[in-house]
Design an enzyme around this catalytic site. Sequence first.
Site, PDB file in Angstrom:
ATOM      1  N   LYS A 287     -42.772  18.339 -14.881  1.00  0.00           N
ATOM      2  CA  LYS A 287     -42.751  17.222 -15.814  1.00  0.00           C
ATOM      3  C   LYS A 287     -42.370  17.717 -17.206  1.00  0.00           C
ATOM      4  CE  LYS A 287     -43.994  14.988 -12.182  1.00  0.00           C
ATOM      5  NZ  LYS A 287     -45.361  14.827 -11.715  1.00  0.00           N
TER       6      LYS A 287
ATOM      7  N   TYR B 106     -53.934  12.087  -9.001  1.00  0.00           N
ATOM      8  CA  TYR B 106     -52.601  12.035  -8.405  1.00  0.00           C
ATOM      9  C   TYR B 106     -52.747  11.900  -6.880  1.00  0.00           C
ATOM     10  CZ  TYR B 106     -47.933  14.003  -7.377  1.00  0.00           C
ATOM     11  OH  TYR B 106     -46.667  14.226  -6.927  1.00  0.00           O
TER      12      TYR B 106
ATOM     13  N   ARG C 158     -41.527  37.805  -3.641  1.00  0.00           N
ATOM     14  CA  ARG C 158     -42.406  36.643  -3.423  1.00  0.00           C
ATOM     15  C   ARG C 158     -43.574  36.609  -4.395  1.00  0.00           C
ATOM     16  NH1 ARG C 158     -43.795  36.962   2.279  1.00  0.00           N
ATOM     17  NH2 ARG C 158     -45.519  38.259   1.596  1.00  0.00           N
TER      18      ARG C 158
ATOM     19  N   ASP D 226     -56.234  18.371 -13.571  1.00  0.00           N
ATOM     20  CA  ASP D 226     -54.778  18.254 -13.583  1.00  0.00           C
ATOM     21  C   ASP D 226     -54.414  17.766 -14.987  1.00  0.00           C
ATOM     22  OD1 ASP D 226     -52.138  17.343 -13.404  1.00  0.00           O
ATOM     23  OD2 ASP D 226     -52.360  16.788 -11.293  1.00  0.00           O
TER      24      ASP D 226
HETATM   25  C1  LIG Z   1     -45.924  15.106 -10.423  1.00  0.00           C
HETATM   26  C2  LIG Z   1     -47.345  15.426 -10.494  1.00  0.00           C
HETATM   27  C3  LIG Z   1     -47.899  16.427  -9.715  1.00  0.00           C
HETATM   28  C4  LIG Z   1     -47.103  17.155  -8.684  1.00  0.00           C
HETATM   29  O1  LIG Z   1     -46.057  17.890  -9.237  1.00  0.00           O
HETATM   30  P1  LIG Z   1     -44.758  18.206  -8.369  1.00  0.00           P
HETATM   31  O2  LIG Z   1     -44.096  19.259  -9.154  1.00  0.00           O
HETATM   32  O3  LIG Z   1     -43.997  16.931  -8.256  1.00  0.00           O
HETATM   33  O4  LIG Z   1     -45.241  18.696  -7.037  1.00  0.00           O
HETATM   34  C5  LIG Z   1     -49.230  16.717  -9.860  1.00  0.00           C
HETATM   35  N1  LIG Z   1     -49.989  16.028 -10.725  1.00  0.00           N
HETATM   36  C6  LIG Z   1     -49.494  15.057 -11.497  1.00  0.00           C
HETATM   37  C7  LIG Z   1     -50.386  14.353 -12.441  1.00  0.00           C
HETATM   38  C8  LIG Z   1     -48.159  14.714 -11.403  1.00  0.00           C
HETATM   39  O5  LIG Z   1     -47.677  13.739 -12.151  1.00  0.00           O
END
Ligand SMILES: *Cc1c(COP(=O)(O)O)cnc(C)c1O
Length: 398
Positions: free
Chosen positions: A212, A115, A62, A187
């Site tokens: 992404k 987000y 983990r 972010d």
């Molecule tokens: C998609 C996204 C997230 C979350 O990521 P996941 O892997 O889908 O949980 C966080 N911040 C931004 C800007 C995103 O586009």
Amino acid sequence: MAASKDRQAHPDTVLAHAGLDPHGNHGVVNPPVYHASTILKPSLAEWEAAEKPGYAGYSYGRSGTPTTRAFEAAVSQLYGVENAVAISSGLGAVALALLGLTKSGDHVLVSDSVYYPCRRICNTILKDFGVATTYFDPLIGDGIAELIRPETTLICTESPGSLTFEVSDIPAITAAAKTRGVKVMIDNTWATGLYYNPFRHGVDVVVEAATKYIAGHSDVMMGVALANDPVLGGRLRAVANNLGYSAAPDDVYLALRGLRTMSVRLARQQETGLEIAHWLEKRPEVARMLHPALAGDPGHAIWKRDFTGACGLFAMVLHPVPHEAVAAFIDGLRYFGLGASWGGYESLIMPADPRRIRTATRWEDAGPLLRLHVGLEDPGDLIADLEDGFRRLHAALA
Ligand SMILES: *Cc1c(COP(=O)(O)O)cnc(C)c1O
């Protein structure tokens, strides 16, 4: 692998080599995928060493395996920091930062363009645990100082916001935060560590949805949280361990594999994205484009000052049209899939209504917002696809 100790490797070189240890694994280039729960110790002495704080070895699946550490090492090298924590999703990374940097009685400032699920964490979990949130205008700049209270401990940003693409003046925000002892997290999923390094602009914690562009193939959920300082890094790691957050071995492997080609994918997606954005900008149906790399974008000056590139995610606001016309535009598209998420090799489109989300600012545009993610397809094919869409839109108006 460094040719010279003095020479700072270019980020493209970092992406190709970071986290590799072929000769620790029979010369095989990529790190193996370790599937593990139990990890055995050869002696009682080693077992006891593993229980001491700061133990650098492996104790339990983990908390990570050599595959996890290879991924973390690669991403942290790209950002030029030492502390990265891999986690099972991007939202998990956002949660790590919010939970790791706050405690009951604290106040956090959150950009109105973050987000959306980040807001959900603030409005439910943080609220229930006694952490208050105030949302702020992403264009606030050094005006953030007026919102900082004695109990403010964290400013949470995303720039550009991945739905509305405002570019925040992060250096102004971090300067105001620093003098008041407030931490700043961002972010950075849109720019990735390749096109923007927030640590160079005073940010303390960076999160990225590796789902992404890092993974890049629409087949992995993965997140990463990074800190410039070992104490903050330790807090992120502790939250992950305490909550039982972990990253799955095959997913970590795929995310690391994706990272190797991120630079070429992003360069192509930036180029195609700009070509399409320039084309859309001239369309009579489009009221305005939301793309910081376009010269006319309100965020362009800050983007140009702070960023080294743009990804393939941007939006257009159409002049007001009936809902059926938007449906006619979207429903016949061949290459733009209708879906959330982004950063993969394929193009996407998604409608969004910022008016339903915002609380600190008002979204004034009357027409529908369509977010586009441009993939690795031929730009001419994508433009033809959109052109057919506009033809259907007009047919629906007739
Ligand atoms: C998609 C996204 C997230 C979350 O990521 P996941 O892997 O889908 O949980 C966080 N911040 C931004 C800007 C995103 O586009």
